[in-house]
Scaffold this motif. Sequence first.
Motif, PDB file in Angstrom:
ATOM      1  N   ASN A   4       0.828  -1.214   0.000  1.00 14.70           N
ATOM      2  CA  ASN A   4       0.000   0.000   0.000  1.00 14.70           C
ATOM      3  C   ASN A   4       0.852   1.249   0.000  1.00 14.70           C
ATOM      4  O   ASN A   4       1.699   1.432   0.878  1.00 14.70           O
ATOM      5  N   THR A   6       0.757   5.484  -0.011  1.00 18.08           N
ATOM      6  CA  THR A   6      -0.101   6.637   0.255  1.00 18.08           C
ATOM      7  C   THR A   6       0.734   7.925   0.228  1.00 18.08           C
ATOM      8  O   THR A   6       1.964   7.874   0.200  1.00 18.08           O
ATOM      9  N   HIS A  35      -0.965  -0.774  -4.304  1.00 16.24           N
ATOM     10  CA  HIS A  35      -2.267  -0.084  -4.318  1.00 16.24           C
ATOM     11  C   HIS A  35      -2.060   1.332  -3.777  1.00 16.24           C
ATOM     12  O   HIS A  35      -1.432   1.522  -2.739  1.00 16.24           O
ATOM     13  N   GLU A  37      -3.549   4.518  -2.049  1.00 15.01           N
ATOM     14  CA  GLU A  37      -4.685   4.965  -1.231  1.00 15.01           C
ATOM     15  C   GLU A  37      -4.467   6.441  -0.888  1.00 15.01           C
ATOM     16  O   GLU A  37      -3.471   6.779  -0.246  1.00 15.01           O
ATOM     17  N   TYR A  39      -5.883   9.997   0.945  1.00 15.20           N
ATOM     18  CA  TYR A  39      -6.748  10.422   2.054  1.00 15.20           C
ATOM     19  C   TYR A  39      -6.976  11.925   1.961  1.00 15.20           C
ATOM     20  O   TYR A  39      -6.087  12.664   1.527  1.00 15.20           O
ATOM     21  N   ASP A  48      -4.754   4.465   9.677  1.00 11.43           N
ATOM     22  CA  ASP A  48      -4.286   3.335   8.862  1.00 11.43           C
ATOM     23  C   ASP A  48      -2.793   3.063   9.058  1.00 11.43           C
ATOM     24  O   ASP A  48      -2.348   1.927   8.998  1.00 11.43           O
TER      25      ASP A  48
END
Lengths: 248, 153
Positions: A4, A6, A35, A37, A39, A48
């Motif tokens: 993940n 971000t 992936h 993500e 926010y 998270d």
Amino acid sequence: MIYNLTVSPDFAPDHISGWYFFNTWLQRQLGERVHLELYDCFEKQREDIAADKIDLIYANPYDAAMLVREKGFRAVVRPQGKSDEAIIATLASSDVNAVEDLVPGITVATTDDPDVHTMGMIMLESADLNRSNISIEEVDSYVLVAKKLLQGKAQAGFFLKEGFEELSDLIRNQMKVLVCSQISVVHHTLLVGPRMAESIPQLTEALLSMGDDEKGRKVLESMDLTAWEIMEEEETEFMIDLIDTLID
Amino acid sequence: MLSQNSDGPRQVQIDYFDGSSRTVDVVDREVPYPDGKLIVSRTDPQGIITHANQAFVDMSGYTKEELIGENHYILRHPDMPAVAFAGLWETIMAGTKWHGYVKNLRKDGAFYWVKATVIPNVRNGKLVGYTSVRRKPSRSKIAESEALYATLK
């Protein structure tokens, strides 16, 4: 395994697509699934992070300190020539021309961006202003900080310098800058979490040579970056120590 | 940029905690702290300067080469009471953060006030030095500190 990725919620909205391009580029370079993500607030992202859901993050310096010291992340690169600086602005038509002209009882508009807020509060200290004698109005974006000033609902606003410069001329011209920080050693970093630690050498090499081919260069441009620079461990520790001195 | 009072230079001997001393020319001229800047320096555990940023160079009046390798106490202004620095060292040697208002001596004998924060730098559980960050103080805090330090001399 899917990693993940971000990005600190303080990135400029104009460059959202750039981070999707970066994610695609990254997966090709690493041969791994990643992936992205995004926010819209720091609070949800921190939840998270606390739940160990994040493996790779472009973090603001305050979160970088927490990620390194508490979550075992390692900063690998930083954006070339970009540092985080804060601005305190007021309405252009205001009688206030310096921070020292601001008086107790004012309302200050700010965002949940921790580094900009802290730097802003530090720059108010020379006017003897602190949490106990001003009202803080937290809003979701720098556009809304500007709106509070233009509506006369706040007498000073904190901006990330980059965020201030990206406001439209129409909005920016109705404000004046009282002070702009010149700290230069506080900046965003790209950090890798413990689950992804084995990929650090491959990732670092790919990032440092990203500008060498046209595809990589275009992805960098779409994120409004020119290149990545290596972030040595001691450099990260130094930045964290410095931030530590700014937090009371 | 500079504000000049009429008083001429005076020679003052400063005695340091390590037994050394030096005579400095002191002039009653304040150099205002620049807006938005942080003065940053690092020392080794003995207080020897290992890093100085440009704001430090600009405000101290020394070159970077002159600062690196010197003891941080070369900035000590004779108006600062020794007890203030004793408190600083006691705090940081106990591993905690120190805040205080400090009148610093420039190479040219003028002075500048700062709000200073000093923290120990710990790597793998070992103390490797200290980081000091200085920022702009308010005039009221300077006035309070001047009054206090005068009683501690």
